[in-house]
Design an enzyme around this catalytic site. Structure first.
Site, mmCIF file in Angstrom:
data_model
loop_
_atom_site.group_PDB
_atom_site.id
_atom_site.type_symbol
_atom_site.label_atom_id
_atom_site.label_comp_id
_atom_site.label_asym_id
_atom_site.label_seq_id
_atom_site.Cartn_x
_atom_site.Cartn_y
_atom_site.Cartn_z
ATOM 1 N N TRP A 268 0.814 -1.219 0.000
ATOM 2 C CA TRP A 268 0.000 0.000 0.000
ATOM 3 C C TRP A 268 0.844 1.265 0.000
ATOM 4 O O TRP A 268 0.420 2.290 -0.524
ATOM 5 C CB TRP A 268 -1.041 -0.029 1.114
ATOM 6 C CG TRP A 268 -0.663 0.405 2.499
ATOM 7 C CD1 TRP A 268 0.288 -0.137 3.301
ATOM 8 C CD2 TRP A 268 -1.289 1.457 3.266
ATOM 9 N NE1 TRP A 268 0.302 0.494 4.523
ATOM 10 C CE2 TRP A 268 -0.663 1.475 4.529
ATOM 11 C CE3 TRP A 268 -2.318 2.361 3.015
ATOM 12 C CZ2 TRP A 268 -1.016 2.376 5.538
ATOM 13 C CZ3 TRP A 268 -2.676 3.254 4.024
ATOM 14 C CH2 TRP A 268 -2.028 3.260 5.266
ATOM 15 N N ASP A 269 2.062 1.193 0.550
ATOM 16 C CA ASP A 269 2.978 2.335 0.440
ATOM 17 C C ASP A 269 3.114 2.781 -1.010
ATOM 18 O O ASP A 269 3.190 3.976 -1.312
ATOM 19 C CB ASP A 269 4.388 1.944 0.909
ATOM 20 C CG ASP A 269 4.476 1.588 2.366
ATOM 21 O OD1 ASP A 269 5.301 2.201 3.060
ATOM 22 O OD2 ASP A 269 3.749 0.689 2.817
ATOM 23 N N ASN B 198 2.163 -8.485 1.469
ATOM 24 C CA ASN B 198 2.535 -7.303 2.246
ATOM 25 C C ASN B 198 3.774 -6.624 1.643
ATOM 26 O O ASN B 198 3.835 -5.399 1.501
ATOM 27 C CB ASN B 198 2.783 -7.791 3.672
ATOM 28 C CG ASN B 198 3.091 -6.713 4.683
ATOM 29 O OD1 ASN B 198 2.815 -6.886 5.859
ATOM 30 N ND2 ASN B 198 3.671 -5.604 4.286
ATOM 31 N N GLN C 46 -2.075 -6.434 2.059
ATOM 32 C CA GLN C 46 -2.169 -5.124 2.698
ATOM 33 C C GLN C 46 -3.365 -4.401 2.094
ATOM 34 O O GLN C 46 -4.034 -4.947 1.207
ATOM 35 C CB GLN C 46 -0.866 -4.330 2.500
ATOM 36 C CG GLN C 46 0.128 -4.493 3.633
ATOM 37 C CD GLN C 46 1.213 -3.425 3.625
ATOM 38 O OE1 GLN C 46 1.568 -2.872 2.590
ATOM 39 N NE2 GLN C 46 1.766 -3.144 4.787
ATOM 40 N N GLU D 213 10.077 -11.162 11.181
ATOM 41 C CA GLU D 213 10.740 -9.857 11.244
ATOM 42 C C GLU D 213 10.570 -9.165 12.591
ATOM 43 O O GLU D 213 11.211 -8.138 12.856
ATOM 44 C CB GLU D 213 10.230 -8.954 10.112
ATOM 45 C CG GLU D 213 8.815 -8.414 10.297
ATOM 46 C CD GLU D 213 7.702 -9.357 9.890
ATOM 47 O OE1 GLU D 213 6.565 -8.874 9.719
ATOM 48 O OE2 GLU D 213 7.950 -10.578 9.743
ATOM 49 N N GLY E 21 -1.764 -2.423 7.636
ATOM 50 C CA GLY E 21 -0.890 -1.267 7.485
ATOM 51 C C GLY E 21 -0.775 -0.453 8.752
ATOM 52 O O GLY E 21 0.172 0.309 8.911
ATOM 53 N N ASP F 92 0.156 -0.982 11.974
ATOM 54 C CA ASP F 92 0.783 -1.800 12.994
ATOM 55 C C ASP F 92 1.733 -0.940 13.840
ATOM 56 O O ASP F 92 2.800 -0.618 13.376
ATOM 57 C CB ASP F 92 1.521 -2.984 12.376
ATOM 58 C CG ASP F 92 2.391 -2.591 11.179
ATOM 59 O OD1 ASP F 92 2.124 -1.570 10.522
ATOM 60 O OD2 ASP F 92 3.347 -3.338 10.905
ATOM 61 N N GLU G 258 9.158 9.107 7.532
ATOM 62 C CA GLU G 258 8.033 8.180 7.394
ATOM 63 C C GLU G 258 6.754 8.712 8.028
ATOM 64 O O GLU G 258 5.659 8.531 7.501
ATOM 65 C CB GLU G 258 8.435 6.862 8.057
ATOM 66 C CG GLU G 258 7.388 5.789 8.025
ATOM 67 C CD GLU G 258 7.838 4.557 8.797
ATOM 68 O OE1 GLU G 258 7.401 3.460 8.436
ATOM 69 O OE2 GLU G 258 8.623 4.695 9.757
ATOM 70 N N GLU H 264 8.146 -0.318 15.893
ATOM 71 C CA GLU H 264 9.064 -1.418 16.183
ATOM 72 C C GLU H 264 10.477 -1.163 15.653
ATOM 73 O O GLU H 264 11.328 -2.019 15.750
ATOM 74 C CB GLU H 264 8.518 -2.712 15.563
ATOM 75 C CG GLU H 264 7.147 -3.108 16.090
ATOM 76 C CD GLU H 264 6.629 -4.368 15.424
ATOM 77 O OE1 GLU H 264 6.523 -5.387 16.119
ATOM 78 O OE2 GLU H 264 6.347 -4.332 14.221
#
Length: 565
Positions: free
Chosen positions: A159-160, A196, A207, A279, A310, A312, A496, A511
């Site tokens: 989705w980015d 994703n 996503q 991850e 998206g 998270d 971001e 994270e």
């Protein structure tokens, strides 16, 4: 004796059923024709668990992205032989048997660049190619070059990419837009859906579904040819999101599909696995252990499904905003996801018509109309006066206002009277000096206050403009752009996420450390610069004083939904 002819409501129900049955075959076909690469936690079993629990690397993603130097089965066998021997060094074993991902080179921009020049200069820096990957690499190959978000990330994210592509189009890089659409179509054909990101450990989820919007964007440049070319892949993606619907009874859920008691079909986020994310392995295990009252697998699934959203992570998914272990993503029907599904159905109708299949176009319109009614019935909180998520456990719409509430306006699914109420709620509860708040809750999670994210700023801006709510729309754009410019002036980068409680500060939580680059911020910034400045006088930086432009007074003319009864 002949059976009575089906009534009109029965006929309407038969049309979608036909579509779902036909497209279920498409989804199965895509899955059968591909060999799904195994993620590293499955390939390496106990070795992966031990390395991640030993915290050899500050970022858990490092080992998830490491490439085995030989057959993982052989490495695992060697590990089992050596691990209990005297003097065994796990770090040395990893260094010998794996190629670790290289740190990305820090980009130092030329001095004196304007904001626009900086963004235009970043596109080649953020472009990657992975036509071929190593045999046991978690990175999935893609046929064309693609643009990564930046910073920590070495792969493309679903989705980015849509918001990155808005910027690429604004910069005139239609070739890169076409390449990225082709890559996502390749993933649909290969795996049956868009993961994703292009990593094996992301294959169990998708996503927010923006592929149809990407094709629609490309069609601005290539015309209906793009819609016709990618119609099969859009249909396959729709089949993925609706997989299992043909067997659902009222009140049941299956993977990504929800069938409510009255037969309304909506969607939710879902991950096919219920284990810790490779991850974020250690973090997920700790989260699950912190709530012994819930099965660990249930928490893992909800963590993964939140990653699929998206968002998270966010208080949006939690019972207690201060406790991540109370999240229950899979029992929530999200307003943004269902708005995007409505848009997908509308674009599928348009593409089918362009391909000359009017009957199929009408069927997609029927599905879109049914979903729109579902959004208005279940995802509107009349008491609060805003769109919100639906809770499958309480059987009620939730009370929390989030920036996701603007999605029905963004896709033109909202009733006109409700759009007006949304404008008021947005200005009253979410608008801040530095842009639009994600929520009004301070939980410490990155998709909560005081963070603002570029894609949500654009969704809100364009959504409000769709309904003539230009003052609030321009307030959001101006506040966010000022924030971006102040941060750029001080740090010479776009980041971001931003702290919108003020201007000039990157956001916190999450994270991993704050990332620069940054794909979707670049794209939204370019779109907003062109929104606030007159076409005859485009601006390369955010002006010191807010300019008057035609956009502040002229609404974007879009078809609006009828007022609710």
């Amino acid at each position: 004796m002949k059976s009575p002819a089906p009534s009109r409501p029965q006929k309407m129900a038969l049309i979608p059923a036909c579509i779902f049955l036909c497209f279920a075959a498409l989804s199965v076909q895509a899955e059968e024709t591909s060999v799904t690469p195994q993620p590293p936690d499955i390939l390496l079993g106990p070795l992966f668990n031990d390395v991640q629990n030993a915290k050899l690397f500050p970022d858990q993603k490092t080992f998830a992205d490491a490439v085995p130097n030989s057959d993982p089965l052989m490495i695992l066998a060697d590990y089992r032989m050596q691990q209990n021997q005297s003097g065994f060094d796990l770090r040395h074993f990893v260094n010998v048997n794996f190629t670790l991902p290289k740190e990305g080179e820090k980009y130092v921009p030329p001095e004196g660049q304007s904001l626009r020049e900086h963004i235009d200069g970043l596109w080649p820096v953020l472009t990657r190619s992975t036509e071929n990957t190593e045999k046991w690499d978690s990175l999935l190959p893609l046929p064309e070059p693609y643009v990564v978000p930046g910073g920590r990330f070495r792969e493309v994210y679903y989705w980015d990419s849509y918001f990155t592509m808005l910027g690429l189009a604004e910069s005139g890089h239609w070739d890169k837009v076409a390449d990225m659409v082709a890559n996502f179509a390749h993933e649909i054909d290969t795996y049956g859906h868009i993961p994703n990101g292009n990593r094996s450990y992301y294959l169990s989820r998708s996503q927010p579904p923006f592929f149809a919007l990407m094709v629609e964007l490309l069609a601005q440049h290539e015309g209906d040819a793009a819609l016709k070319q990618y119609l099969p892949q859009m249909q396959k993606e729709y089949a993925y999101w609706m997989d299992g619907v043909e067997n659902l009874q009222a009140g049941q859920q299956e993977k990504r599909v929800v069938k409510l008691q009255d037969g309304t079909l909506l969607n939710r986020y879902w991950d096919d696995r219920d284990t810790p994310r490779p991850e974020s392995w250690v973090e997920d295990i700790a989260t699950a252990k912190s709530n012994p009252n819930r099965p660990a697998t249930e928490i893992y699934r909800d963590l993964r499904s939140a990653a699929a959203s998206g968002w998270d992570f966010s208080s949006r998914w939690m019972d207690n905003p201060q406790q991540l272990n109370t999240l229950r993503t899979t029992s929530i029907v999200p307003v943004d996801l269902n708005s995007l599904m409505f848009k997908m159905e509308k674009i599928l109708a348009r593409a089918s018509k362009a391909a000359g299949d009017n009957a199929m176009a009408n069927q997609y319109e029927t599905l879109a109309n049914a979903r729109q009614k579902g959004i208005e019935k279940y995802l509107w909180n009349d008491q609060q006066g805003w769109y919100a998520d639906y809770d499958l456990k309480s059987h009620k719409v939730r009370n929390q206002l989030t920036a996701a509430a603007l999605f029905p306006l963004y896709v033109n699914a909202a009733a006109k009277d409700r759009a007006s109420k949304m404008a008021t709620a947005t200005k009253t509860h979410l608008l801040q000096p530095g842009g639009l708040n994600t929520t009004s809750v301070k939980s410490g999670q990155q998709w909560d206050a005081p963070n603002g994210w570029a894609p949500l700023q654009w969704v809100a801006t364009e959504g409000l403009q769709n309904y003539g709510q230009n003052e609030v729309a321009m307030d959001i754009s101006w506040h966010f752009l000022t924030n971006v410019q102040h941060t750029y002036d001080r740090e010479k980068k776009l980041v971001e996420k931003y702290d919108v409680s003020t201007t000039g500060t990157g956001g916190g939580g999450g994270e991993y450390p704050l990332q620069d680059g940054f794909g979707w911020t670049n794209g939204v910034t370019l779109k907003m610069l062109d929104l606030i400045c007159p076409k005859e006088q485009p601006c390369d930086n955010v002006p010191a004083t807010r300019p008057l432009s035609e956009s502040t007074t002229q609404p974007v003319k879009q078809k609006e939904a009828e007022p609710t009864p």
